[in-house]
Design an enzyme around this catalytic site. Structure first.
Site, mmCIF file in Angstrom:
data_model
loop_
_atom_site.group_PDB
_atom_site.id
_atom_site.type_symbol
_atom_site.label_atom_id
_atom_site.label_comp_id
_atom_site.label_asym_id
_atom_site.label_seq_id
_atom_site.Cartn_x
_atom_site.Cartn_y
_atom_site.Cartn_z
ATOM 1 N N LYS A 1 5.301 1.850 -2.915
ATOM 2 C CA LYS A 1 5.237 3.227 -3.399
ATOM 3 C C LYS A 1 5.532 3.247 -4.876
ATOM 4 O O LYS A 1 6.279 2.405 -5.384
ATOM 5 C CB LYS A 1 6.269 4.095 -2.690
ATOM 6 N N ASN B 1 -1.588 19.363 -0.439
ATOM 7 C CA ASN B 1 -2.756 18.873 0.289
ATOM 8 C C ASN B 1 -2.513 18.865 1.800
ATOM 9 O O ASN B 1 -3.309 19.391 2.573
ATOM 10 C CB ASN B 1 -3.100 17.464 -0.234
ATOM 11 N N LYS C 1 4.952 2.647 8.430
ATOM 12 C CA LYS C 1 3.781 3.465 8.752
ATOM 13 C C LYS C 1 2.523 2.612 8.971
ATOM 14 O O LYS C 1 1.818 2.774 9.959
ATOM 15 C CB LYS C 1 3.547 4.447 7.591
ATOM 16 N N THR D 1 -4.750 13.451 5.813
ATOM 17 C CA THR D 1 -3.344 13.493 6.251
ATOM 18 C C THR D 1 -3.164 14.585 7.302
ATOM 19 O O THR D 1 -2.582 14.353 8.371
ATOM 20 C CB THR D 1 -2.414 13.729 5.047
ATOM 21 N N LYS E 1 0.844 -1.200 0.000
ATOM 22 C CA LYS E 1 0.000 0.000 0.000
ATOM 23 C C LYS E 1 0.870 1.236 0.000
ATOM 24 O O LYS E 1 1.848 1.310 0.732
ATOM 25 C CB LYS E 1 -0.880 0.019 1.266
ATOM 26 N N SER F 1 -7.287 5.937 3.693
ATOM 27 C CA SER F 1 -7.235 5.095 2.489
ATOM 28 C C SER F 1 -7.700 3.670 2.819
ATOM 29 O O SER F 1 -8.413 3.033 2.047
ATOM 30 C CB SER F 1 -5.798 5.010 1.955
HETATM 31 N N1 GLU Z 1 1.001 9.090 -0.005
HETATM 32 C C1 GLU Z 1 0.460 8.991 1.322
HETATM 33 C C2 GLU Z 1 1.534 8.583 2.291
HETATM 34 O O1 GLU Z 1 2.703 8.785 2.053
HETATM 35 C C3 GLU Z 1 -0.802 8.146 1.368
HETATM 36 C C4 GLU Z 1 -0.638 6.735 0.971
HETATM 37 C C5 GLU Z 1 -1.944 5.953 0.887
HETATM 38 O O2 GLU Z 1 -2.987 6.490 1.149
HETATM 39 O O3 GLU Z 1 -1.846 4.774 0.522
HETATM 40 O O4 GLU Z 1 1.262 8.095 3.352
#
Ligand code: GLU
Length: 422
Positions: free
Chosen positions: A102, A217, A90, A186, A66, A356
């Site tokens: 990613k 954002n 995370k 976020t 994810k 998410s």
């Molecule tokens: N890009 C965001 C992060 O770095 C969200 C990732 C997501 O929602 O999967 O956490």
């Protein structure tokens, strides 16, 4: 040091603290799979341009990969690897059932037309058609990627499958299965973390000066939340410039509203000259913004902003990381010695991926929640995991980042062992 070196240095430090099984450490040091490909795009002028695309799938011990996709002119494999590793930590740190991944495309999306951006996004999706999916790997927005881009990914993937697959990607527009609250999640998650610290340290928002680096954002919504909670916002920046308040009272609601309206751009002058100094504010460099006399510094831009070079000059007492990897490990050490509390990315910005997760759950169930329900659930997760990590920090007298990593590593180690990988 590169983002990946920074990430692995953080891993090693926390692994030592928790005496992580060496076999587990070896597994966590490497990505499971790297996808690297080129994406040819027919540009509007008829010429074809070829872009570099990546998807790094770091670890899926706790669930499908994810993490977001970054469209940025400076992104490369090293950065995407680091970001993918941080997603692994995370998701474990907030206890949601995902691994980490990613994606990235080396491109300046501001230089593409909407139709070019759409073709690029669809090309990226086709390149990964066998590697993403609700049970495999679920992308989402990151730097310079938007709900509209997620909508195109969902559509392209659904066309390939022949049926609607909303759960292949999160951060979608509401109309096609996005979740209420995902847009501001976020910042909202970071704000819940801040509220816990405010309680612990008995901080009075009205007497607290906040600087926000980055106005995408995460940064823009954080500035808005802090402003409405009574904090004094005294400086903000985007990728072009930084603006600081000259009145000593913090930006007023008119300025905050204007910044919000301009979407991602902090320039609030009416005169369209970035170097101008209007009455109540002045433009400074991004470097100087980080060294401003303030109480809370919100980092919401890119990696490696606080390094060993400028860490000594940081005056904030609290750093809240909404960006991924904004503080380098050598800077972390200096800040720890100076008693600066760093609220680390892998917890402070986890609100995004947590909502998410809620989006994906709603997609799989085809049953949708209100924003109130989403934020109640988000708050619970943020506060509970904050408390657990804080206990680890106090017990071990370590920095908060290492404590959050320790919490995550405990969960990852259990999953890896339960699967029999180590
Ligand atoms: N890009 C965001 C992060 O770095 C969200 C990732 C997501 O929602 O999967 O956490």
């Amino acid at each position: 040091m590169s983002p990946l070196q920074n990430a692995l240095t953080q891993l090693k430090k926390a692994a030592d603290l928790v005496k992580l099984d060496p076999a587990v450490l070896e597994i966590l040091k490497k990505p499971k799979k790297i996808h690297q490909f080129s994406i040819p795009v027919k540009m509007d002028n008829g010429q074809t341009k070829v872009f570099d695309g990546y998807r790094v799938q770091w670890n899926d011990a706790r669930g499908p990969f994810k993490g977001g996709i970054r469209f940025h002119p400076k992104t490369d494999l090293n950065e995407v690897e680091a970001l993918s590793f941080w997603m692994t930590i995370k998701c474990a740190a907030v206890g949601i059932p995902y691994g980490g991944g990613k994606g990235g495309v080396t491109v300046d999306p501001k230089k593409l037309s909407t139709t070019e951006l759409e073709r690029l996004t669809r090309g990226y999706t086709r390149a990964l058609k066998n590697d993403i999916g609700p049970e495999k790997d679920i992308p989402a927005p990151d730097v310079y990627t938007t709900p509209q881009i997620m909508g195109w990914i969902m559509d392209e993937f659904s066309k390939i499958k022949g049926y609607n697959v909303p759960g292949v990607v999160t951060g979608k527009p509401l109309e096609i299965g996005g979740s209420a609250g995902r847009g501001t999640a976020t910042a909202q998650g970071g704000f819940y973390v801040l509220e816990e610290i405010v309680k612990k340290m008995k901080i009075d928002p009205k007497k607290t000066k906040v600087v926000v680096q980055g106005f995408g954002n995460a940064g823009a919504n954080m500035a808005d939340l802090c402003f409405h909670a009574g904090y004094k916002i005294i400086g903000v920046s985007d990728s072009q410039t930084a603006v600081i308040d000259k009145t000593g009272k913090g930006f007023d609601s008119h300025v905050i509203a204007k910044m919000k309206e301009k979407k991602g751009v902090v320039d609030i002058c009416d005169c369209d000259d970035l170097k101008c100094s209007c009455k109540d504010h002045i433009h400074i460099t991004n470097e100087k913004l980080l060294e401003m006399d303030c109480d809370i510094l919100v980092l919401a831009a890119l990696e490696n902003q606080i390094t060993k070079k400028n860490a000594g000059r940081v005056k904030a007492k609290i750093i809240l990381e909404l960006a991924n990897g904004p503080t380098a490990p050598e800077a972390d050490e200096k800040l720890f010695k100076k008693n600066v509390l760093v609220l680390p990315d892998v917890l402070a910005n986890a609100g995004g991926v947590t909502v998410s997760y809620f989006e994906w759950v709603q997609n799989l169930a085809n049953y949708y929640w209100s924003e109130k329900e989403v934020f109640e659930k988000l708050k619970k997760i943020m506060v509970e995991n904050f408390d657990e990590a804080w206990k680890i920090k106090e017990k071990n007298k370590t920095d908060f980042r290492t404590a959050v990593f320790a919490l995550a590593l405990g969960r990852l180690e259990k999953a890896i062992k339960a699967r029999g990988w180590a």
